[in-house]
Design a protein around this motif. Structure first.
Motif, short mmCIF file in Angstrom:
data_model
loop_
_atom_site.label_atom_id
_atom_site.label_comp_id
_atom_site.label_asym_id
_atom_site.label_seq_id
_atom_site.Cartn_x
_atom_site.Cartn_y
_atom_site.Cartn_z
N PRO A 231 -14.12 -25.75 62.66
CA PRO A 231 -15.58 -25.71 62.72
C PRO A 231 -16.17 -27.10 62.52
N SER A 232 -17.36 -27.29 63.01
CA SER A 232 -18.04 -28.58 62.96
C SER A 232 -18.02 -29.17 61.55
N ASN A 233 -17.77 -30.49 61.49
CA ASN A 233 -17.84 -31.20 60.21
C ASN A 233 -19.20 -31.85 60.00
N TYR A 234 -20.15 -31.58 60.90
CA TYR A 234 -21.47 -32.20 60.77
C TYR A 234 -22.63 -31.20 60.84
N LEU A 235 -22.32 -29.91 61.10
CA LEU A 235 -23.33 -28.86 61.11
C LEU A 235 -22.72 -27.57 60.59
N GLY A 236 -23.50 -26.77 59.90
CA GLY A 236 -23.05 -25.44 59.51
C GLY A 236 -22.29 -25.35 58.21
N ASP A 237 -22.14 -26.46 57.48
CA ASP A 237 -21.47 -26.45 56.17
C ASP A 237 -20.09 -25.79 56.23
N GLY A 238 -19.36 -26.08 57.30
CA GLY A 238 -18.00 -25.57 57.42
C GLY A 238 -17.88 -24.16 57.95
N THR A 239 -18.99 -23.49 58.21
CA THR A 239 -18.96 -22.11 58.70
C THR A 239 -18.82 -22.04 60.22
N GLY A 240 -19.17 -23.13 60.92
CA GLY A 240 -19.21 -23.11 62.37
C GLY A 240 -20.44 -22.41 62.92
N LEU A 241 -21.41 -22.09 62.04
CA LEU A 241 -22.63 -21.39 62.45
C LEU A 241 -23.85 -22.24 62.13
N ASP A 242 -24.80 -22.27 63.04
CA ASP A 242 -26.04 -23.04 62.85
C ASP A 242 -27.19 -22.19 63.40
N VAL A 243 -28.30 -22.18 62.71
CA VAL A 243 -29.46 -21.38 63.12
C VAL A 243 -30.57 -22.32 63.61
N ARG A 244 -31.12 -21.99 64.79
CA ARG A 244 -32.18 -22.84 65.35
C ARG A 244 -33.32 -21.99 65.92
N SER A 245 -34.51 -22.57 65.86
CA SER A 245 -35.71 -21.88 66.36
C SER A 245 -36.36 -22.62 67.52
N ASP A 246 -35.68 -23.64 68.07
CA ASP A 246 -36.32 -24.50 69.07
C ASP A 246 -35.69 -24.36 70.46
N LEU A 247 -34.83 -23.38 70.66
CA LEU A 247 -34.14 -23.23 71.93
C LEU A 247 -34.73 -22.06 72.72
N GLY A 248 -35.30 -22.36 73.88
CA GLY A 248 -35.93 -21.32 74.68
C GLY A 248 -34.97 -20.24 75.11
N GLY A 249 -33.72 -20.61 75.36
CA GLY A 249 -32.72 -19.62 75.77
C GLY A 249 -32.47 -18.57 74.73
N LEU A 250 -32.70 -18.90 73.45
CA LEU A 250 -32.58 -17.93 72.36
C LEU A 250 -33.92 -17.29 72.03
N ASN A 251 -34.97 -18.10 71.94
CA ASN A 251 -36.28 -17.57 71.56
C ASN A 251 -36.76 -16.46 72.47
N LEU A 252 -36.49 -16.58 73.76
CA LEU A 252 -37.03 -15.64 74.74
C LEU A 252 -36.05 -14.51 75.09
N SER A 253 -34.89 -14.51 74.44
CA SER A 253 -33.90 -13.48 74.74
C SER A 253 -34.29 -12.16 74.06
N LYS A 254 -34.07 -11.06 74.77
CA LYS A 254 -34.26 -9.72 74.23
C LYS A 254 -32.91 -9.04 73.99
N VAL A 255 -31.83 -9.74 74.27
CA VAL A 255 -30.48 -9.21 74.09
C VAL A 255 -29.73 -10.13 73.14
N PRO A 256 -28.69 -9.63 72.46
CA PRO A 256 -27.94 -10.50 71.54
C PRO A 256 -27.39 -11.72 72.27
N LYS A 257 -27.75 -12.90 71.75
CA LYS A 257 -27.37 -14.13 72.46
C LYS A 257 -27.10 -15.25 71.47
N VAL A 258 -26.10 -16.09 71.81
CA VAL A 258 -25.78 -17.28 71.03
C VAL A 258 -25.42 -18.40 71.98
N PHE A 259 -25.43 -19.62 71.44
CA PHE A 259 -24.90 -20.79 72.14
C PHE A 259 -23.59 -21.17 71.44
#
Length: 297
Positions: A231-259
């Motif tokens: 997992p990333s050594n610069y984001l996610g504190d070792g979990t490999g997971l990061d949460v964002r609110s600025d990506l249109g591909g996620l914000n506008l999705s009505k179905v479960p979606k990740v990058f």
């Protein structure tokens, strides 16, 4: 010597019986072999290889949702998966069009971007399309219908809002946007981006935050296990997971979606993996298996 119908010395009756018995035995053996072959195929086992030089059967996809027939043990029959290969190699030829802003609910952002590349010029858009195509083949074998946002068949984009809309209109059971990061040298590893709770304008992720986290968690676990990447050594504190609110591909999705950011193209060690076709096949398998795990839960 065989005596034909016009021969003045017809074949003795006993010999005719022997020929008839031999023909019947051949027919019985052939029918049994054919039945065995059909049962073997129906059980999901591969048929015997075609003779050398014979053409192999064609399994080429015929559209964004088309592909191989599912295997005998298909686990995703009836499921729809959206794969979103990030960026587009032709975006660089349409910079004005991809720079125009679109509404992502809580802001206005560029339609799309060109993405990043390795130091030797291997483009993120080439990587994402290759891995998405490999993952599509694996998901097809599990019986899933796979929808692409673009398959190298568009002049640019699509824009981020359309990428979300395509998953929504397909009623996808899971959607994954495939990317590779462009961070500083020394920043290594993969991370999965989850949607934050956004309720603004056209965006309302309330219903997808929880299932998207479940999808992202399964995806991160499988991707790491299959590729051997950390997992990333610069984001996610070792979990490999990061949460964002600025990506249109996620914000506008009505179905479960990740990058998923599969690695850092600007780091030489990560770049060596991202440019290796064998590693990309592992990346595709990690993505496909993560999606499968989520959809089977």
């Amino acid at each position: 010597m065989f005596s034909g119908p016009s021969s003045p010395h017809p074949e003795p009756r006993r010999r005719r019986r022997g020929v008839l018995v031999a023909v019947l035995l051949v027919a019985v053996v052939a029918a049994g072999a054919a039945g065995w072959f059909l049962r073997r195929s129906a059980d999901g086992e591969p048929p015997a290889a075609a003779p050398h030089g014979a053409p192999a059967p064609s399994h080429a996809p015929t559209g964004h949702g088309a592909g191989h027939a599912p295997s005998g043990h298909a686990r995703l029959t009836g499921k729809v998966v959206l794969l979103d290969p990030g960026h587009n190699l032709r975006n660089r030829d349409h910079t004005a069009k991809i720079a125009r802003p679109v509404d992502v609910g809580n802001a206005r952002k560029e339609c799309d971007t060109t993405g990043t590349s390795t130091d030797d010029g291997y483009a993120e858009a080439s990587y994402t399309l290759d891995v998405a195509r490999r993952a599509r083949e694996l998901l097809h074998k599990e019986g899933a219908k796979v929808v692409f946002t673009q398959d190298g068949d568009r002049p640019y984009g699509p824009c981020v809002d359309e990428r979300a809309a395509l998953g929504n209109s397909a009623h996808a059971d899971a959607a994954v946007s495939v990317h590779a990061d462009g961070s500083a040298v020394g920043n290594r590893g993969f991370h999965v981006i989850l949607p934050a709770r956004v309720t603004a304008g056209k965006a309302d992720t309330s219903a997808i935050v929880a299932p998207s986290r479940a999808l992202g968690t399964q995806l991160a676990a499988r991707f790491g296990a299959v590729t051997g990447s950390a997992p990333s050594n610069y984001l996610g504190d070792g979990t490999g997971l990061d949460v964002r609110s600025d990506l249109g591909g996620l914000n506008l999705s009505k179905v479960p979606k990740v990058f998923i950011e599969c690695g850092n193209m600007r780091d030489p060690k990560d770049a060596a993996q991202l440019t290796d076709p064998q590693w990309r096949q592992k990346a595709a398998r990690g993505i496909a298996e993560g999606i499968t795990d989520f959809l089977e839960d």
